[in-house]
Design a protein around this motif. Structure first.
Motif, PDB file in Angstrom:
ATOM      1  N   LYS A 108      48.161  33.988  59.820  1.00  0.00           N
ATOM      2  CA  LYS A 108      48.034  34.352  58.410  1.00  0.00           C
ATOM      3  C   LYS A 108      47.964  33.093  57.545  1.00  0.00           C
ATOM      4  O   LYS A 108      48.729  32.156  57.766  1.00  0.00           O
ATOM      5  N   PRO A 109      47.057  33.098  56.565  1.00  0.00           N
ATOM      6  CA  PRO A 109      47.004  31.950  55.652  1.00  0.00           C
ATOM      7  C   PRO A 109      48.292  31.852  54.836  1.00  0.00           C
ATOM      8  O   PRO A 109      48.847  32.871  54.420  1.00  0.00           O
ATOM      9  N   ARG A 110      48.746  30.629  54.624  1.00  0.00           N
ATOM     10  CA  ARG A 110      49.918  30.389  53.785  1.00  0.00           C
ATOM     11  C   ARG A 110      49.604  29.255  52.815  1.00  0.00           C
ATOM     12  O   ARG A 110      48.964  28.279  53.201  1.00  0.00           O
ATOM     13  N   THR A 111      50.059  29.383  51.583  1.00  0.00           N
ATOM     14  CA  THR A 111      49.821  28.308  50.622  1.00  0.00           C
ATOM     15  C   THR A 111      51.155  27.734  50.163  1.00  0.00           C
ATOM     16  O   THR A 111      52.166  28.426  50.140  1.00  0.00           O
ATOM     17  N   PHE A 112      51.123  26.453  49.820  1.00  0.00           N
ATOM     18  CA  PHE A 112      52.324  25.757  49.377  1.00  0.00           C
ATOM     19  C   PHE A 112      51.928  24.789  48.282  1.00  0.00           C
ATOM     20  O   PHE A 112      51.040  23.959  48.482  1.00  0.00           O
TER      21      PHE A 112
END
Length: 199
Positions: A108-112
């Protein structure tokens, strides 16, 4: 079975150049458990991604418990993936694999958001497995086709995700056509090098 049982989302194929630009995420409902989507700059939503590339580096960056970071490289750039106690199979794979190795990953894509306001995009892996060079090559060709399909549909007025991408991203879609060309050229170069080596 009830009609609103969640089905698993199709895993999108995207090259690293596009994936790393996909810093905008959204939900399509207010439900707490609604899936979070990354908006691909070529105009598609991605709740899950399918990546094949070369695992070039693994490192345990955890302090109190194991937390593994992996770098997976495709012909256009680098994917970063992180796995800890909540992704035990993927964490075990990153611990046990010896880079360099061709791997396939679904996640799953994750952004930070960093302190300077830029957004880093990574993958939270569901599975990581070792594959061969042919599988990697097929993924490059199929990902190139899927990317070109998204670019071809980008100007369709009814393509709501393309309109969202225009609103949220500054990158011209031609950037990702260039990435496709680069990726396919890199395969051709590898093939000719292999042929020369075998001659």
């Amino acid at each position: 079975m009830s009609a609103n049982v969640p089905t698993r989302e199709v895993a999108r194929r995207a090259f690293a150049r596009e994936f790393n630009d996909a810093g905008y995420t959204f939900k399509e409902s207010d439900d707490e458990r609604a899936p979070v989507y990354a908006l691909l700059p070529t105009g598609a939503r991605a709740n899950r991604v399918f990546i094949v590339g070369t695992l070039t580096e693994t490192e345990d960056i955890g302090e109190d418990s194991e937390y593994w970071r992996g770098r997976i490289v495709d012909p256009t750039g680098t994917f970063f993936t992180y796995a800890g106690q909540y992704q035990p199979e993927a964490a075990n794979a990153l611990r046990d694999l010896e880079p360099p190795a061709y791997v396939a990953m679904v996640g799953k894509p994750r952004t930070f958001e960093t302190d300077d306001g830029s957004v880093n995009v990574s993958v939270r892996p569901e599975s990581i497995s070792v594959v061969d060079a042919d599988t990697r090559d097929r993924w490059v060709v199929e990902t190139a086709e899927r990317t070109l399909d998204r670019i071809a549909a980008f100007d369709d007025d009814e393509n709501e995700y393309a309109r969202m991408a225009e609103e949220h991203y500054e990158f011209p879609v031609s950037t990702y056509k260039e990435a496709v060309v680069e990726a396919l050229q890199s395969l051709e170069e590898e093939e000719s090098e292999t042929a020369e080596a075998q001659a």
